[in-house]
Design a protein around this motif. Structure first.
Motif, PDB file in Angstrom:
ATOM      1  N   ILE A  56       2.228  46.544  25.607  1.00 22.30           N
ATOM      2  CA  ILE A  56       2.854  45.621  25.117  1.00 22.30           C
ATOM      3  C   ILE A  56       2.475  45.871  23.834  1.00 22.30           C
ATOM      4  O   ILE A  56       3.409  46.286  22.578  1.00 22.30           O
ATOM      5  CB  ILE A  56       3.246  43.972  25.096  1.00 22.30           C
ATOM      6  N   VAL A  96      10.326  49.889  24.945  1.00 19.65           N
ATOM      7  CA  VAL A  96       9.262  48.589  25.233  1.00 19.65           C
ATOM      8  C   VAL A  96       8.762  48.028  27.401  1.00 19.65           C
ATOM      9  O   VAL A  96       8.339  48.576  28.213  1.00 19.65           O
ATOM     10  CB  VAL A  96       9.165  47.882  25.024  1.00 19.65           C
ATOM     11  N   ASN A 100       7.163  49.993  30.004  1.00 15.52           N
ATOM     12  CA  ASN A 100       6.528  49.012  30.946  1.00 15.52           C
ATOM     13  C   ASN A 100       7.044  48.758  32.816  1.00 15.52           C
ATOM     14  O   ASN A 100       6.571  49.021  33.454  1.00 15.52           O
ATOM     15  CB  ASN A 100       6.678  47.445  30.893  1.00 15.52           C
TER      16      ASN A 100
END
Length: 165
Positions: A56, A96, A100
């Motif tokens: 992240i 993001v 992930n």
């Protein structure tokens, strides 16, 4: 008429503005991949940070560098930067999350694949990733996530964020 390779490529891309933008977006993306990987490697390998936190963190830095380069070079935007940046960050935050999710759900699958490959390959060959397939599974799925999110980000930014008015 010049027949040098750079001239031929430039003429080819000038006739295909979407491909030209995609190429620029890809160049910016390649720069940001290097930034992203340098940071994720430093945080994960050198500082022992959790791989998801490292992922992240490196992605956030990549997003900022990505916005600046794409605004100035790829899309040559003249729009007010604040709203555009907020849209870009919103698109990137979804990226993001998407990145992930791919890493989270794909890590075990990539590990299983590498582990299977390493245990079933001919003993005459030894591949570097067979020393620690769990670590290399993370990097393999990270690369996969970057490629998928790259195409999604280009499409959404071109259609909704940097569109010509």
């Amino acid at each position: 008429m010049k027949l040098t390779l750079p001239h031929i490529v430039k003429n080819y891309l000038n006739k295909r503005p979407t491909l030209k933008q995609l190429t620029k977006f890809g160049t910016v993306g390649a720069i940001c991949v290097l930034v992203d990987f340098a940071i994720v490697y430093t945080l994960f390998e050198l500082f022992g940070m959790n791989k998801y936190v490292a992922n992240i963190s490196s992605t956030i830095v990549g997003v900022i560098v990505n916005y600046i380069l794409n605004r100035k070079w790829t899309f040559r935007s003249k729009e007010p930067w604040k709203k555009e940046f907020i849209r870009f960050v919103s698109i990137s935050l979804f990226g993001v999350l998407f990145n992930n999710l791919i890493v989270f759900f794909g890590n075990d699958t990539m590990f299983d694949f590498l582990n299977f490959f390493c245990t079933n390959c001919n003993n005459q060959f030894h591949f570097w990733f067979c020393d620690d397939p769990l670590r290399w599974a993370f990097y393999g799925i990270k690369i996969t996530a970057i490629v998928i999110v790259f195409f999604w980000n280009f499409y959404i930014n071109r259609k909704f964020n940097f569109k010509k008015k």
